[in-house]
Scaffold this active site. Sequence first.
Site, PDB file in Angstrom:
ATOM      1  N   ASP A   1      -9.415   5.404   8.801  1.00 50.15           N
ATOM      2  CA  ASP A   1     -10.269   4.300   8.336  1.00 50.15           C
ATOM      3  C   ASP A   1     -10.266   3.148   9.328  1.00 50.15           C
ATOM      4  OD1 ASP A   1     -11.904   3.016   6.281  1.00 50.15           O
ATOM      5  OD2 ASP A   1     -10.199   1.681   5.926  1.00 50.15           O
TER       6      ASP A   1
ATOM      7  N   ILE B   1       0.841  -1.211   0.000  1.00 52.28           N
ATOM      8  CA  ILE B   1       0.000   0.000   0.000  1.00 52.28           C
ATOM      9  C   ILE B   1       0.870   1.252   0.000  1.00 52.28           C
ATOM     10  CG2 ILE B   1      -1.790   1.273   1.244  1.00 52.28           C
ATOM     11  CD1 ILE B   1      -2.656  -1.503   2.438  1.00 52.28           C
TER      12      ILE B   1
ATOM     13  N   GLU C   1     -13.864  -1.031  16.930  1.00 52.26           N
ATOM     14  CA  GLU C   1     -14.735  -0.873  15.754  1.00 52.26           C
ATOM     15  C   GLU C   1     -16.039  -1.626  16.002  1.00 52.26           C
ATOM     16  OE1 GLU C   1     -12.390  -2.175  12.414  1.00 52.26           O
ATOM     17  OE2 GLU C   1     -11.008  -0.508  12.578  1.00 52.26           O
TER      18      GLU C   1
ATOM     19  N   GLY D   1     -11.413   0.592   3.552  1.00 53.83           N
ATOM     20  CA  GLY D   1     -10.321   0.787   2.585  1.00 53.83           C
ATOM     21  C   GLY D   1     -10.267  -0.277   1.512  1.00 53.83           C
ATOM     22  N   ALA D   2     -10.582  -1.507   1.879  1.00 53.23           N
ATOM     23  CA  ALA D   2     -10.449  -2.625   0.932  1.00 53.23           C
ATOM     24  C   ALA D   2     -11.709  -2.844   0.117  1.00 53.23           C
ATOM     25  CB  ALA D   2     -10.117  -3.899   1.702  1.00 53.23           C
TER      26      ALA D   2
ATOM     27  N   ALA E   1      -4.371   1.897   8.194  1.00 53.54           N
ATOM     28  CA  ALA E   1      -3.751   0.598   8.519  1.00 53.54           C
ATOM     29  C   ALA E   1      -4.568  -0.107   9.598  1.00 53.54           C
ATOM     30  CB  ALA E   1      -2.302   0.797   8.923  1.00 53.54           C
TER      31      ALA E   1
ATOM     32  N   HIS F   1     -13.650   1.533   8.232  1.00 51.14           N
ATOM     33  CA  HIS F   1     -12.771   0.405   7.850  1.00 51.14           C
ATOM     34  C   HIS F   1     -13.225  -0.171   6.505  1.00 51.14           C
ATOM     35  CE1 HIS F   1      -9.773  -2.736   9.524  1.00 51.14           C
ATOM     36  NE2 HIS F   1      -9.748  -2.724   8.193  1.00 51.14           N
TER      37      HIS F   1
ATOM     38  N   ASP G   1      10.895   2.329   6.643  1.00 45.52           N
ATOM     39  CA  ASP G   1      10.535   0.914   6.656  1.00 45.52           C
ATOM     40  C   ASP G   1      11.798   0.149   6.995  1.00 45.52           C
ATOM     41  OD1 ASP G   1       9.958  -1.834   5.803  1.00 45.52           O
ATOM     42  OD2 ASP G   1       8.222  -1.010   4.756  1.00 45.52           O
TER      43      ASP G   1
HETATM   44  N1  NAD Z   1      -8.113  -0.292   5.852  1.00 45.08           N
HETATM   45  C1  NAD Z   1      -8.122  -1.496   5.324  1.00 45.08           C
HETATM   46  O1  NAD Z   1      -9.167  -1.999   4.950  1.00 45.08           O
HETATM   47  C2  NAD Z   1      -6.835  -2.240   5.143  1.00 45.08           C
HETATM   48  C3  NAD Z   1      -6.712  -3.070   4.014  1.00 45.08           C
HETATM   49  C4  NAD Z   1      -5.495  -3.717   3.812  1.00 45.08           C
HETATM   50  C5  NAD Z   1      -4.489  -3.597   4.744  1.00 45.08           C
HETATM   51  N2  NAD Z   1      -4.680  -2.832   5.836  1.00 45.08           N
HETATM   52  C6  NAD Z   1      -3.598  -2.715   6.837  1.00 45.08           C
HETATM   53  O2  NAD Z   1      -2.479  -2.132   6.204  1.00 45.08           O
HETATM   54  C7  NAD Z   1      -1.297  -2.838   6.572  1.00 45.08           C
HETATM   55  C8  NAD Z   1      -0.288  -2.752   5.443  1.00 45.08           C
HETATM   56  O3  NAD Z   1      -0.795  -3.459   4.326  1.00 45.08           O
HETATM   57  P1  NAD Z   1       0.151  -3.813   3.083  1.00 45.08           P
HETATM   58  O4  NAD Z   1      -0.689  -4.588   2.149  1.00 45.08           O
HETATM   59  O5  NAD Z   1       0.850  -2.601   2.606  1.00 45.08           O
HETATM   60  O6  NAD Z   1       1.180  -4.788   3.814  1.00 45.08           O
HETATM   61  P2  NAD Z   1       2.681  -5.108   3.416  1.00 45.08           P
HETATM   62  O7  NAD Z   1       3.063  -6.302   4.227  1.00 45.08           O
HETATM   63  O8  NAD Z   1       2.836  -5.173   1.936  1.00 45.08           O
HETATM   64  O9  NAD Z   1       3.502  -3.832   3.928  1.00 45.08           O
HETATM   65  C9  NAD Z   1       3.748  -3.566   5.280  1.00 45.08           C
HETATM   66  C10 NAD Z   1       5.102  -2.886   5.353  1.00 45.08           C
HETATM   67  O10 NAD Z   1       5.299  -2.426   6.683  1.00 45.08           O
HETATM   68  C11 NAD Z   1       6.663  -2.601   6.985  1.00 45.08           C
HETATM   69  N3  NAD Z   1       6.835  -2.583   8.431  1.00 45.08           N
HETATM   70  C12 NAD Z   1       6.636  -3.584   9.315  1.00 45.08           C
HETATM   71  N4  NAD Z   1       6.887  -3.144  10.564  1.00 45.08           N
HETATM   72  C13 NAD Z   1       7.254  -1.839  10.447  1.00 45.08           C
HETATM   73  C14 NAD Z   1       7.629  -0.838  11.379  1.00 45.08           C
HETATM   74  N5  NAD Z   1       7.699  -1.096  12.683  1.00 45.08           N
HETATM   75  N6  NAD Z   1       7.917   0.392  10.908  1.00 45.08           N
HETATM   76  C15 NAD Z   1       7.860   0.671   9.587  1.00 45.08           C
HETATM   77  N7  NAD Z   1       7.522  -0.248   8.649  1.00 45.08           N
HETATM   78  C16 NAD Z   1       7.214  -1.480   9.087  1.00 45.08           C
HETATM   79  C17 NAD Z   1       7.040  -3.918   6.336  1.00 45.08           C
HETATM   80  O11 NAD Z   1       8.450  -4.041   6.159  1.00 45.08           O
HETATM   81  C18 NAD Z   1       6.275  -3.831   5.024  1.00 45.08           C
HETATM   82  O12 NAD Z   1       7.066  -3.273   3.997  1.00 45.08           O
HETATM   83  C19 NAD Z   1      -1.803  -4.272   6.858  1.00 45.08           C
HETATM   84  O13 NAD Z   1      -0.961  -4.930   7.795  1.00 45.08           O
HETATM   85  C20 NAD Z   1      -3.178  -4.060   7.385  1.00 45.08           C
HETATM   86  O14 NAD Z   1      -3.178  -4.008   8.799  1.00 45.08           O
HETATM   87  C21 NAD Z   1      -5.812  -2.140   6.056  1.00 45.08           C
HETATM   88  O1  2HG Z   2     -12.107  -7.645   5.517  1.00 43.69           O
HETATM   89  C1  2HG Z   2     -11.795  -6.557   5.032  1.00 43.69           C
HETATM   90  O2  2HG Z   2     -12.552  -5.626   4.941  1.00 43.69           O
HETATM   91  C2  2HG Z   2     -10.365  -6.325   4.568  1.00 43.69           C
HETATM   92  C3  2HG Z   2      -9.501  -6.267   5.724  1.00 43.69           C
HETATM   93  C4  2HG Z   2      -8.353  -5.333   5.574  1.00 43.69           C
HETATM   94  O3  2HG Z   2      -8.276  -4.521   6.690  1.00 43.69           O
HETATM   95  C5  2HG Z   2      -7.099  -6.131   5.407  1.00 43.69           C
HETATM   96  O4  2HG Z   2      -6.457  -6.465   6.402  1.00 43.69           O
HETATM   97  O5  2HG Z   2      -6.754  -6.443   4.258  1.00 43.69           O
END
Ligand code: NAD
Ligand code: 2HG
Length: 318
Positions: free
Chosen positions: A260, A156, A265, A285-286, A235, A283, A175
Amino acid sequence: MKILVTPTSFLKPENAAAKAKLEAFADEVVYNDLGRPLQAEEILERLDGVDGYVAGLDYITADVLEKAPASLKVISRYGAGVDRVDMPAATAKGIKVTNTPGTNSVAVCELAFTLMLCAARNVPKLHAAVEKGEWPRSQGVELRGKTLGIVGMGAIGKNLATRAKAFGMTVNAYDPYFDEAFAKEYGIGKLSLDEVLTTSDFISLHVPLNDSTRHMIDASKIAEMKDGAIIINTARGGIIDEQAAADAVKNGKLGGLGLDAFEQEPLIDSPLKGLDNVIFTPHTGAHTAEAVSGMGSMAVDNVIAVLSGEDCPYVLNK
Ligand SMILES: NC(=O)c1ccc[n+]([C@@H]2O[C@H](COP(=O)([O-])OP(=O)(O)OC[C@H]3O[C@@H](n4cnc5c(N)ncnc54)[C@H](O)[C@@H]3O)[C@@H](O)[C@H]2O)c1
Ligand SMILES: O=C(O)CC[C@@H](O)C(=O)O
């Protein structure tokens, strides 16, 4: 085979093919009848005889996993984050946990960008004013020329970085596993966490929630930020100390928040409510057609692969 499926968006038309594939594989598929993420007790009530569990944002605690039936072999997270699955407990019980990395990264990055633009121009407040018959001539700021700090440059964070560059922003990231080649290609600065937090006009969080990221944005970190900085969190709740963030918006230290994800929640009672330029989405985002379909088909493929004894590259606890 019996499968429990709890993400309610799995039942959207975009997942018709994935649903049909799962129903052809399994003898019985049980869907979430509550229309929201399940609490621990609610999960246990539905796990009897279940072999595979396609899981939404349910709270799959150590207690749930200890009491889970021996038939349960795989939890296939529909999404990227696995913070609501107690991984050590799943591993101890021999339950494989999979996720669907990258399937929703464009959707979430676009929501993060939306929140950033809305906060820069105070869009929700203007919309509410026009609805009330008012016509305020507000003044916002442009993204062009501003500095965006990305914490967590994974799927992301990288998508957000390229879009922000196209808007003329300076983009820096922190990161621990910083991708040097990507950063070089797109002109992303490599900074420490403190440098990102102290130099950014906009800060967007894209890290998983775990013990090292819980409250990584607290009162002391906020105090070091630029006056008027805007934080976007798509996140997980828990990465920001919500009380500290609310206090900082109230006293003018922060210019706004775009959120988000929340510690509790849905968001019912919260110090974040009723504040100027704090923008919420539930929540979601996805939740684009594309991401829902991507998460659904990969989550189904993962559960089928594990239950069929095939190699599944998305098992997180081998
Ligand atoms: N709002 C939503 O619906 C939604 C949807 C998808 C993901 N998310 C959240 O977003 C997060 C990130 O998703 P993604 O797909 O980019 O995951 P990803 O695994 O591709 O990226 C996460 C990144 O964070 C880095 N990281 C880990 N610990 C860290 C730290 N302490 N400091 C800085 N960087 C660190 C990792 O090295 C990695 O590059 C997920 O873990 C999830 O909790 C939320
Ligand atoms: O179930 C969802 O809405 C997606 C969840 C999202 O936060 C994720 O971790 O990818």
